[in-house]
Motif scaffolding. Structure first.
Motif, short mmCIF file in Angstrom:
data_model
loop_
_atom_site.label_atom_id
_atom_site.label_comp_id
_atom_site.label_asym_id
_atom_site.label_seq_id
_atom_site.Cartn_x
_atom_site.Cartn_y
_atom_site.Cartn_z
N CYS A 58 0.86 -1.19 0.00
CA CYS A 58 0.00 0.00 0.00
C CYS A 58 0.89 1.23 0.00
O CYS A 58 1.52 1.56 1.00
CB CYS A 58 -0.92 0.00 1.22
SG CYS A 58 -1.95 1.48 1.31
N TYR A 117 1.73 0.26 4.02
CA TYR A 117 1.55 -1.08 4.60
C TYR A 117 2.36 -2.09 3.79
O TYR A 117 2.43 -2.01 2.57
CB TYR A 117 0.08 -1.49 4.60
CG TYR A 117 -0.75 -0.77 5.62
CD1 TYR A 117 -0.49 -0.91 6.98
CD2 TYR A 117 -1.79 0.05 5.23
CE1 TYR A 117 -1.25 -0.24 7.92
CE2 TYR A 117 -2.57 0.72 6.18
CZ TYR A 117 -2.30 0.56 7.52
OH TYR A 117 -3.04 1.22 8.45
N ILE A 172 0.74 -6.93 7.45
CA ILE A 172 -0.46 -7.77 7.39
C ILE A 172 -0.27 -9.03 8.22
O ILE A 172 -1.15 -9.43 8.98
CB ILE A 172 -0.84 -8.10 5.94
CG1 ILE A 172 -1.30 -6.82 5.25
CG2 ILE A 172 -1.93 -9.17 5.89
CD1 ILE A 172 -1.57 -6.96 3.78
N SER A 189 -6.66 -9.75 9.48
CA SER A 189 -6.08 -8.44 9.18
C SER A 189 -7.20 -7.41 9.10
O SER A 189 -8.19 -7.61 8.41
CB SER A 189 -5.31 -8.46 7.87
OG SER A 189 -4.80 -7.17 7.60
N GLU A 239 -7.17 -3.77 5.65
CA GLU A 239 -8.04 -3.40 4.54
C GLU A 239 -9.15 -2.46 5.01
O GLU A 239 -9.48 -1.49 4.34
CB GLU A 239 -8.65 -4.64 3.88
CG GLU A 239 -9.51 -4.27 2.67
CD GLU A 239 -10.09 -5.47 1.95
OE1 GLU A 239 -10.66 -5.27 0.87
OE2 GLU A 239 -9.97 -6.61 2.45
N GLU A 240 -9.69 -2.73 6.19
CA GLU A 240 -10.73 -1.85 6.75
C GLU A 240 -10.17 -0.45 6.99
O GLU A 240 -10.85 0.55 6.73
CB GLU A 240 -11.25 -2.43 8.06
CG GLU A 240 -11.98 -3.74 7.91
CD GLU A 240 -12.23 -4.45 9.24
OE1 GLU A 240 -12.22 -3.78 10.29
OE2 GLU A 240 -12.43 -5.66 9.21
N ILE A 256 -7.65 0.97 5.41
CA ILE A 256 -7.42 1.61 4.11
C ILE A 256 -8.74 2.13 3.54
O ILE A 256 -8.81 3.26 3.06
CB ILE A 256 -6.75 0.62 3.13
CG1 ILE A 256 -5.31 0.33 3.59
CG2 ILE A 256 -6.75 1.19 1.71
CD1 ILE A 256 -4.64 -0.79 2.83
N LYS A 257 -9.80 1.32 3.61
CA LYS A 257 -11.10 1.74 3.10
C LYS A 257 -11.60 2.99 3.84
O LYS A 257 -12.14 3.91 3.22
CB LYS A 257 -12.12 0.61 3.22
CG LYS A 257 -11.90 -0.48 2.19
CD LYS A 257 -12.91 -1.59 2.35
CE LYS A 257 -12.71 -2.69 1.33
NZ LYS A 257 -13.69 -3.79 1.50
N LYS A 309 -9.56 5.97 2.64
CA LYS A 309 -9.97 6.35 1.28
C LYS A 309 -11.29 7.11 1.33
O LYS A 309 -11.46 8.11 0.64
CB LYS A 309 -10.08 5.12 0.39
CG LYS A 309 -8.73 4.54 0.01
CD LYS A 309 -8.89 3.33 -0.87
CE LYS A 309 -9.13 3.78 -2.28
NZ LYS A 309 -8.98 2.72 -3.28
N CYS A 361 -6.52 9.07 0.50
CA CYS A 361 -5.81 8.22 -0.45
C CYS A 361 -5.20 9.05 -1.57
O CYS A 361 -5.83 9.98 -2.08
CB CYS A 361 -6.79 7.19 -1.03
SG CYS A 361 -6.02 6.06 -2.19
#
Length: 52
Positions: A7, A12, A17, A27, A30-31, A33-34, A37, A42
């Motif tokens: 990332c 990341y 991870i 992990s 991802e949550e 990052i979302k 964003k 982002c």
């Protein structure tokens, strides 16, 4: 730049991870990052070499 980096916006790595999975039994990166964003934090278009 680390070959391990997955990332570019939030730096990341694969190692992050793996550690996250050991710590949380899954992990949650991802949550994170979302959420970032969605908040407009982002910058993949300029930070990721492939622009994705």
């Amino acid at each position: 730049m680390s070959k391990d980096l997955i990332c570019y916006c939030f730096n990341y790595t694969k190692s992050d991870i793996k550690i996250d999975i050991l710590k949380n039994n899954k992990s949650i990166i991802e949550e994170r990052i979302k959420a970032e964003k969605k908040a407009g934090a982002c910058d993949c278009a300029t930070k990721n070499p492939s622009g994705k």
